[in-house]
Design an enzyme around this catalytic site. Structure first.
Site, PDB file in Angstrom:
ATOM      1  N   GLU A 168       5.298 -10.342  -0.473  1.00  0.00           N
ATOM      2  CA  GLU A 168       3.870 -10.033  -0.612  1.00  0.00           C
ATOM      3  C   GLU A 168       3.673  -8.550  -0.358  1.00  0.00           C
ATOM      4  OE1 GLU A 168       1.182 -12.851   1.027  1.00  0.00           O
ATOM      5  OE2 GLU A 168      -0.539 -11.508   0.942  1.00  0.00           O
ATOM      6  N   ASN A 214       1.630 -14.802   6.162  1.00  0.00           N
ATOM      7  CA  ASN A 214       1.064 -15.953   5.456  1.00  0.00           C
ATOM      8  C   ASN A 214       2.202 -16.953   5.287  1.00  0.00           C
ATOM      9  OD1 ASN A 214      -1.488 -14.752   5.105  1.00  0.00           O
ATOM     10  ND2 ASN A 214      -0.766 -13.646   3.293  1.00  0.00           N
ATOM     11  N   GLU A 297      -8.108 -14.855   6.819  1.00  0.00           N
ATOM     12  CA  GLU A 297      -7.884 -15.035   5.381  1.00  0.00           C
ATOM     13  C   GLU A 297      -7.417 -16.457   5.070  1.00  0.00           C
ATOM     14  OE1 GLU A 297      -5.372 -11.666   4.240  1.00  0.00           O
ATOM     15  OE2 GLU A 297      -7.193 -10.484   3.905  1.00  0.00           O
ATOM     16  N   ARG A 330      -1.969 -11.608  15.743  1.00  0.00           N
ATOM     17  CA  ARG A 330      -2.621 -10.550  14.952  1.00  0.00           C
ATOM     18  C   ARG A 330      -4.144 -10.602  15.076  1.00  0.00           C
ATOM     19  NH1 ARG A 330      -1.820 -10.411   9.498  1.00  0.00           N
ATOM     20  NH2 ARG A 330      -1.310  -8.224   9.232  1.00  0.00           N
ATOM     21  N   ARG A 347     -17.444  -5.848   8.035  1.00  0.00           N
ATOM     22  CA  ARG A 347     -16.053  -6.232   8.265  1.00  0.00           C
ATOM     23  C   ARG A 347     -15.381  -5.328   9.291  1.00  0.00           C
ATOM     24  NH1 ARG A 347     -11.388  -7.024   3.604  1.00  0.00           N
ATOM     25  NH2 ARG A 347      -9.620  -6.467   4.923  1.00  0.00           N
ATOM     26  N   LYS A 371      -4.242  -3.833  13.660  1.00  0.00           N
ATOM     27  CA  LYS A 371      -4.038  -2.879  12.560  1.00  0.00           C
ATOM     28  C   LYS A 371      -4.575  -1.512  12.964  1.00  0.00           C
ATOM     29  CE  LYS A 371      -3.730  -5.919   8.560  1.00  0.00           C
ATOM     30  NZ  LYS A 371      -4.016  -6.145   7.141  1.00  0.00           N
ATOM     31  N   ASP A 376      -8.386  -2.160   6.609  1.00  0.00           N
ATOM     32  CA  ASP A 376      -7.125  -2.656   6.069  1.00  0.00           C
ATOM     33  C   ASP A 376      -6.288  -1.550   5.425  1.00  0.00           C
ATOM     34  OD1 ASP A 376      -5.154  -4.404   5.426  1.00  0.00           O
ATOM     35  OD2 ASP A 376      -6.213  -5.406   3.802  1.00  0.00           O
ATOM     36  N   GLU A 398      -0.268  -1.900  14.583  1.00  0.00           N
ATOM     37  CA  GLU A 398       0.381  -2.299  13.325  1.00  0.00           C
ATOM     38  C   GLU A 398       0.090  -1.267  12.239  1.00  0.00           C
ATOM     39  OE1 GLU A 398      -0.178  -6.440  11.968  1.00  0.00           O
ATOM     40  OE2 GLU A 398      -0.226  -5.707   9.911  1.00  0.00           O
ATOM     41  N   GLU A 404       0.743  -0.691   0.000  1.00  0.00           N
ATOM     42  CA  GLU A 404      -0.203  -1.541  -0.739  1.00  0.00           C
ATOM     43  C   GLU A 404      -1.371  -0.744  -1.322  1.00  0.00           C
ATOM     44  OE1 GLU A 404      -1.804  -4.742   1.587  1.00  0.00           O
ATOM     45  OE2 GLU A 404      -3.202  -5.345   0.017  1.00  0.00           O
ATOM     46  N   GLU A 525      -4.847  11.024  -1.224  1.00  0.00           N
ATOM     47  CA  GLU A 525      -6.245  10.835  -0.808  1.00  0.00           C
ATOM     48  C   GLU A 525      -7.193  11.577  -1.750  1.00  0.00           C
ATOM     49  OE1 GLU A 525      -7.150  12.614   2.994  1.00  0.00           O
ATOM     50  OE2 GLU A 525      -8.863  11.294   3.300  1.00  0.00           O
ATOM     51  N   TRP A 555     -15.295  -9.889   0.002  1.00  0.00           N
ATOM     52  CA  TRP A 555     -14.286  -9.337   0.907  1.00  0.00           C
ATOM     53  C   TRP A 555     -14.826  -8.340   1.926  1.00  0.00           C
ATOM     54  CZ3 TRP A 555      -9.654 -11.627   1.128  1.00  0.00           C
ATOM     55  CH2 TRP A 555      -9.287 -12.432   0.055  1.00  0.00           C
TER      56      TRP A 555
HETATM   57  C1  GCV Z   1      -0.047 -10.643   4.279  1.00  0.00           C
HETATM   58  C2  GCV Z   1      -4.259  -7.639   3.335  1.00  0.00           C
HETATM   59  C3  GCV Z   1      -3.229  -7.835   2.272  1.00  0.00           C
HETATM   60  C4  GCV Z   1      -2.593  -9.201   2.375  1.00  0.00           C
HETATM   61  C5  GCV Z   1      -2.003  -9.369   3.780  1.00  0.00           C
HETATM   62  C6  GCV Z   1      -3.131  -9.176   4.785  1.00  0.00           C
HETATM   63  C7  GCV Z   1      -2.637  -9.257   6.218  1.00  0.00           C
HETATM   64  O1  GCV Z   1      -5.351  -8.474   3.115  1.00  0.00           O
HETATM   65  O2  GCV Z   1      -3.810  -7.643   1.015  1.00  0.00           O
HETATM   66  O3  GCV Z   1      -1.596  -9.301   1.398  1.00  0.00           O
HETATM   67  O4  GCV Z   1      -1.407 -10.631   3.940  1.00  0.00           O
HETATM   68  O5  GCV Z   1      -3.702  -7.911   4.601  1.00  0.00           O
HETATM   69  O6  GCV Z   1      -2.383  -8.217   6.777  1.00  0.00           O
HETATM   70  O7  GCV Z   1      -2.518 -10.351   6.741  1.00  0.00           O
END
Ligand code: GCV
Length: 693
Positions: A168, A214, A297, A330, A347, A371, A376, A398, A404, A525, A555
């Site tokens: 992922e 996940n 999520e 987490r 959020r 995080k 995100d 984290e 991504e 950026e 979202w």
């Molecule tokens: C592994 C974001 C990412 C997801 C990820 C999530 C997380 O939403 O797009 O792919 O899931 O973060 O950190 O749990």
């Protein structure tokens, strides 16, 4: 042809992938010494094999009779192994108790020692960095210890291919741990894992979570059906001082255990976790614990049973405690079913809203994994205020090494500077309190004799020969390890180390490459979402521009652009009140549009396009300028690479060349879509009259 052979190196040093920052030539001077490795534990035995391979491979030079290298944990050393001068130096040395190491050099004799064998592994990394230029001809006394206990790479690897791919958010091929619904067990697979373990332990990483947070149906069975195979991977990692973690599904007591509940306060659930964990911990060499994504999520979690995150984490912590293992819980918890019409839900507030009130309720071996930013992993976000709100809880930061939202390893985006800024961020700045840096929050609980402490990165590697898809993205993995070990390091120097170790470039070109990579974060950026507002990516896969892609979705990631202005009002005075989650100094600074830093302006404020930034230009002109400049910067970087390319292996030269071509195409698309969007919304022309569509 394997990379090693291509470079005239012994291929057995690295078998299935490039040696990255550990090419055999870096160990040339080590290979010229008479080497004694003391100890029979798995870590020392593996280290001995590695040094033998390097010597047999003739990594360089004639053996010099005077040179001796002694490697061994403190408990293995005795006077007979050391010359009298070195033995004396050792008596005076302060060898750290944990996973640190000491290197002493006297009269051509070098000792690498540590309290624990894992420290030897990290110390070997230091030797290859520092002695590559030659055997030391002066005395050396060097002692290092890591800033936090656990320096972790989280893999988001799945066992099967699915909607999110095998890995992922992975951009470097398939999983090095799993294939076709199974754990990899073949000799070549394990050799690749060994190469990986060698690489990451050399930069101080000491734990790896094998599977995606996940956890789907197949991966849930890593705890039972596949556990024996996981042990094969764990043994390889353990032999490099790297612990194995597993992501677990909070509802596993139901799906695996056949119970009718996963309620953390139900005794049967606690007993199931205890029994399962005992089996896991006694099967996996170097088992380190669990990682859990719960009530996040759509993943199951304690809220289903009216319980708190602390209840959830603590039932796992109790099961792990007898094995000195940890649960990383987490904090990425937010409402992903938000109504976009609802302006009151923010959020960015969610992690703090959920967890700050639970401070002090977590077991000592439960570590909250936060995080780095509140939303995100965008290219620019403020530091998460949650770091300032958990004084009585173990906290791990984290980061996302996998790119991504930062170009998916097609774009060059070196993130060491971003992480360094987060780790050095003083939560108490502007407020008059004692400095409290994020890196110290992560280390604080250890100092207080409490929870283990950690820094975590979501891994960016896969089965690609160069490990990371974009060859220069190896530097992100390297920077993560080095900064997790020592958050005080200068990220530019870390980049310099990486360039020096990975390539053999003339000094001037090495400098140019460092420069090009160091600025790549701000270049990325400059042509993507402006001034901290984030997103504007294509939904789902998150690559390429789509300014309104997330604007009317559930979202919680909006920019609220209209004909007059843009940005999210997160002030207490008129917005969502998010600024109040920071300690006073930052709360005041962010609240006031006049003191909020430009780069985060649209994260905190909704302003007219005509708003004048501290930098002097209006918001809309800033958008135009940075987007034109960003593309020009990519053009320059691609041209610089052409000067460097002739000095690196052909495969690397070509790989980076191709990635720059795609980056340029994509950056132009970003520029044109973002500029056009802002021009059409605002009607304000570019003062320089450049082409906007
Ligand atoms: C592994 C974001 C990412 C997801 C990820 C999530 C997380 O939403 O797009 O792919 O899931 O973060 O950190 O749990």
């Amino acid at each position: 042809m394997p990379y090693g052979q291509q470079n005239g190196q012994d291929p057995s040093w690295f078998t299935g992938g490039e040696p990255c920052w550990l090419p055999a030539r870096r160990a040339a001077s080590l290979a010229t010494a008479r080497t004694t490795v003391l100890g029979d534990d798995p870590v020392t035995a593996t280290l001995r094999e590695d040094l033998q391979v390097l010597t047999v491979a003739g990594a360089g030079g004639e053996a010099a009779g005077e040179r001796r290298l002694v490697v061994g944990a403190l408990a293995e050393l005795s006077a007979q192994h050391l010359g009298p001068v070195l033995a004396g130096a050792l008596e005076d040395a302060d060898v750290p108790a944990g996973e640190g190491f000491a290197v002493l050099a006297r009269d051509g004799e070098v000792l690498l020692t540590a309290a624990r064998p894992a420290g030897l592994r990290h110390g070997l990394g230091w030797l290859t960095r520092r002695f590559a230029g030659g055997w030391p001809d002066t005395d050396v006394t060097h002692v290092e210890e890591p800033h936090v206990d656990l320096r972790v790479l989280d893999h988001w690897d799945n066992m099967t291919d699915g909607p999110m791919g095998v890995v992922e958010r992975g951009y470097a091929g398939d999983s090095i741990f799993f294939a076709d619904g199974r754990v990899r067990t073949g000799a070549a697979d394990l050799a690749r894992v060994r190469d990986y373990a060698r690489l990451i332990s050399s930069i101080g990483v000491n734990a790896v979570c094998l599977n995606n947070v996940n956890v789907h149906a197949t991966e849930a069975h890593l705890l039972d059906e596949h556990l024996g195979d996981v042990a094969g991977l764990a043994a390889v990692l353990d032999a490099h001082g790297v612990r194995t973690l597993l992501s677990v599904d909070f509802s596993a007591p139901i799906s695996l255990g056949g119970l009718d509940t996963a309620d953390p306060l139900d005794e049967r659930v606690a007993a199931w976790w205890a029994e399962t964990t005992k089996r896991v911990a006694t099967t996996l060499p170097g088992f380190g614990g669990y990682v859990v994504k719960a009530d996040s999520e759509n993943r199951p979690g304690p809220h289903t049973y009216g319980r708190t995150h602390a209840d959830g984490a603590n039932v796992l912590a109790a099961a792990l405690a007898p094995f000195e293992a940890v649960v990383f819980w987490r904090c990425f918890v937010y409402d992903c079913h938000q109504d976009w019409r609802d302006r009151s839900t923010d959020r960015a507030r969610a992690a703090h809203d959920h967890f700050a009130g639970l401070d002090g309720e977590f077991a000592p071996n439960a570590v909250l994994q936060v995080k780095s930013g509140p939303v995100d992993f965008q290219v620019r976000e403020p530091v998460s205020p949650l770091f300032g709100a958990l004084p009585r809880t173990g906290v791990a930061v984290e980061f996302q090494i996998t790119q991504e939202y930062t170009g998916q390893q097609k774009h060059l985006c070196h993130l060491g500077t971003q992480w360094s800024e987060v780790l050095r961020f003083d939560l108490n700045a502007h407020g008059g309190g004692e400095p409290l840096r994020v890196a110290d929050v992560a280390a604080r609980s250890r100092r207080q004799g409490g929870s283990p402490t950690g820094i975590v990165g979501v891994a960016n590697v896969g089965t690609d020969t160069n490990w990371t898809g974009h060859a220069l993205a190896q530097a992100n993995l390297y920077a993560f390890g080095r900064l997790a070990w020592d958050p005080g390091l200068d990220p530019r120097e870390v980049l310099g180390e990486w360039v020096e170790q990975t390539f053999e470039l003339p000094a001037e070109l090495a400098g140019e490459l460092v420069e090009l990579m160091a600025r790549s974060w701000s270049v990325y950026e400059s042509y993507t979402a402006p001034l901290g507002v984030g997103w504007m990516v294509r939904p789902g896969h998150h690559y390429g521009p789509d300014v309104d892609g997330y604007e009317y979705t559930p979202w919680g990631t909006y920019h609220f652009a209209d004909r007059d202005g843009i940005g999210v009002d997160r002030t207490v005075a008129t917005g969502t009140g998010y600024t109040a989650q920071y300690p006073t100094g930052w709360a005041r600074t962010y609240e006031d549009v006049r003191t909020c830093p430009d780069e985060l302006l649209l994260f905190f404020h909704h302003v007219p396009y005509s708003h004048v930034l501290a930098g002097g230009s209006t918001v809309v002109q800033h958008v135009y300028d940075t987007h034109f400049a960003g593309v020009e910067a990519v053009e320059e970087s691609a041209a610089t690479w052409e000067r460097i390319a002739g000095h690196v292996p052909t495969a690397t030269a070509q790989n980076v060349r191709e990635r720059f071509a795609e980056q340029l195409r994509s950056a132009r698309e970003w520029r044109d879509q973002v500029n056009t969007y802002f021009f059409r919304k605002s009607g304000v022309p570019d003062v320089a009259g450049r082409r906007i569509h």
